[in-house]
Design a protein around this motif. Structure first.
Motif: not given
Lengths: 254, 255
Positions: B144, B146-147, B165, B168-169, B244-245, B248-250, B252-255
């Motif tokens: 990105d 912007e990144l 950046v 790794p991408a 592993p990342w 990953e799909t987003p 359960e989100h903790p709040r």
């Protein structure tokens, strides 16, 4: 419930704050020259928070990039101490843990990993992210990611923070919480802040000064000093009055 | 994983069954198309010969892919850093390099580099490095903008932006390219051996065809196919472990 900002303007000794003086910025596009900013001015004393509100496409992001030194003005002057950006999307790196993301600004500036992590860790703790330091962004909530993003920009250690609609993508409750986090951070680590937002209420509740911009090409049409005591609430009559002033400066019929 | 393996084996058995029936019912001369049972028989009786030559080809393929991945990654990084000058100049040549028929140039490498492993490595690297360059370059370019801007406001140097950046991408792209590369590397090895060698499954294949030992030739190909599948699976497993990342799909989100 988190009480929105408890901070008053900070006294940053010897710091000059920032000034944008009569700045014009044009872009060459395929359809011709596009003026993003035309005679834009903005002044912030050191330690002050200036909110910038304006219609979409009025050059708010261009303004922040000028302040951060990513662009140069075609005319006019930008005088600012070094500024770090905080983007609207969190832009966290998916392969890094919360702690490594928070310490990224230090890492890319050359701080060794161990030292950068040691510096960021207490902040994660203070931000209620202590249990999530090893969690990757995919498993953090939107509010948590935005807190990590805020920490990352803060830890860059620049005297000026340029926040580009940082809370726009959050739900109302989370946004309110973020206002509280931001206030607490700034109380501990004073910064001169430029907060771009499209939320007039947010601007008045948080900022010391609200600058209203015109549609493109953007320039300041009003600068409203907000001297109300904190904490402020969106429902306070004086907040409502200032909000109406800002809205009419934006050209919104009430 | 196990269910996937079962499904693959069932499909393979069905295909082999149809093939067997086709040959047994006189659909094709066994000298041109041997039945699966004949190939299996050849795999068994020629096992010593096939194993000995498999080791030769496997070494060529593994080393060839390592050469290709190293060269491709270095080239992708160079092209990424020189987007204006180097990339437009080199990219068309890169595409053209893939259109060159290997049997045309393989003898040239034998002439230059002899009958040892070197010309094989060059041919394997030549056929397999392209996919790695393309996917790695895509990964590098997909960061990105912007990144990048954000990192610049953090006083990041070009080198540190790359290191923290972009690099790794680009790794998932590198793995994707390598997975494509292992498959074509096998074809490259066969061509390379046919151009001049006295060992390897490609050599066995060529000799067997000339001697009308079609079943043995097919047995050699079956081994190469299995090897390609194994390498592909190995790379997939390594990718899941190393990145592993990327899977990953987003959740359960903790709040």
């Amino acid at each position: 419930m988190v009480q929105a900002p408890v901070k008053e303007p900070f006294d940053l000794h010897g710091a000059v704050g920032l000034s944008v003086e009569n700045v014009t910025r044009r872009f060459q596009t395929r359809r011709g020259v596009l003026a993003a900013l035309e005679g834009m001015s903005l002044h912030a004393r050191a330690g002050e928070m200036v909110a910038v509100v304006g219609p979409s496409g009025c050059g708010k992001s261009t303004l922040l990039e000028l302040i951060c030194g990513l662009q140069r003005p075609d005319c006019g002057r930008v005088d600012s101490e070094p500024a770090a950006l905080m983007p609207q999307r969190d832009l966290l790196l998916p392969w890094l843990s919360a702690l490594d993301n928070a310490s990224l600004a230090l890492r890319v500036a050359g701080t060794p990993r161990r030292q950068a992590r040691a510096q960021a860790a207490p902040w994660l703790e203070r931000f209620g992210l202590g249990d999530f330091r090893d969690t990757r962004p995919a498993h953090l909530s939107g509010g948590m990611r935005q807190r990590v993003s805020l920490l990352r920009s803060l830890l860059a250690g620049k005297p000026v923070l340029a926040l580009d609609e940082p809370f726009a993508a959050l739900d109302a409750i989370t946004r309110h919480e973020m206002h509280g986090w931001l206030a607490r951070v700034l109380a501990a680590e004073p910064r001169t802040v430029v907060l771009v937002t499209h939320d007039v209420e947010e601007a008045i509740v948080l900022a010391d000064q609200v600058v209203v911009m015109s549609p493109r090409p953007g320039r300041a049409v009003a600068a409203i000093d907000v001297t109300l005591p904190r904490p402020r609430h969106a429902t306070d009559p004086s907040v409502v009055e200032l909000r109406d002033r800002a809205l009419s400066a934006l050209g919104v019929e009430r | 994983m196990k269910r996937v393996a079962v499904r693959a084996i069932v499909l393979l058995a069905l295909l082999a069954g149809a093939w067997e029936a086709y040959v047994d019912l006189g659909g094709a001369d066994p000298l041109i198309l041997p039945a699966p049972h004949a190939v299996a028989h050849a795999l068994y009786i020629d096992r010593a010969l096939l194993w000995r030559n498999f080791l030769v080809t496997a070494e060529e393929i593994v080393l060839g892919i390592l050469v290709a991945a190293t060269a491709a990654f270095a080239l992708a990084v160079a092209l990424h850093f020189s987007r204006r000058t180097l990339r437009p100049a080199v990219y068309p040549l890169l595409v053209a390099s893939q259109t060159v028929p290997i049997p045309m140039v393989a003898p040239l490498f034998v002439l230059w580099l002899g009958f040892g492993i070197l010309p094989k490595l060059v041919v394997i690297a030549l056929v397999s490095f392209f996919s790695i360059v393309v996917t790695t370059l895509a990964g590098l370019a997909a960061v990105d903008p912007e990144l990048i801007k954000l990192m610049r406001t953090f006083d990041a140097s070009r080198a540190r932006i790359f290191r923290h950046v972009e690099l790794p991408a680009a790794l998932p792209g590198l793995f994707t390219g390598a997975k494509i590369a292992v498959v074509v590397a096998v074809i490259g090895a066969v061509f390379a051996e046919q151009a001049g060698s006295n060992a390897g499954l490609g050599f066995v294949f060529q000799q067997a065809i000339a001697q009308l030992l079609t079943a043995r030739a097919y047995a050699a190909v079956a081994i190469l196919s299995a090897f390609a599948i194994a390498l592909f699976a190995l790379l997939s497993a390594a990718e899941r472990l190393a990145l592993p990342w990327a899977y990953e799909t987003p959740g359960e989100h903790p709040r």
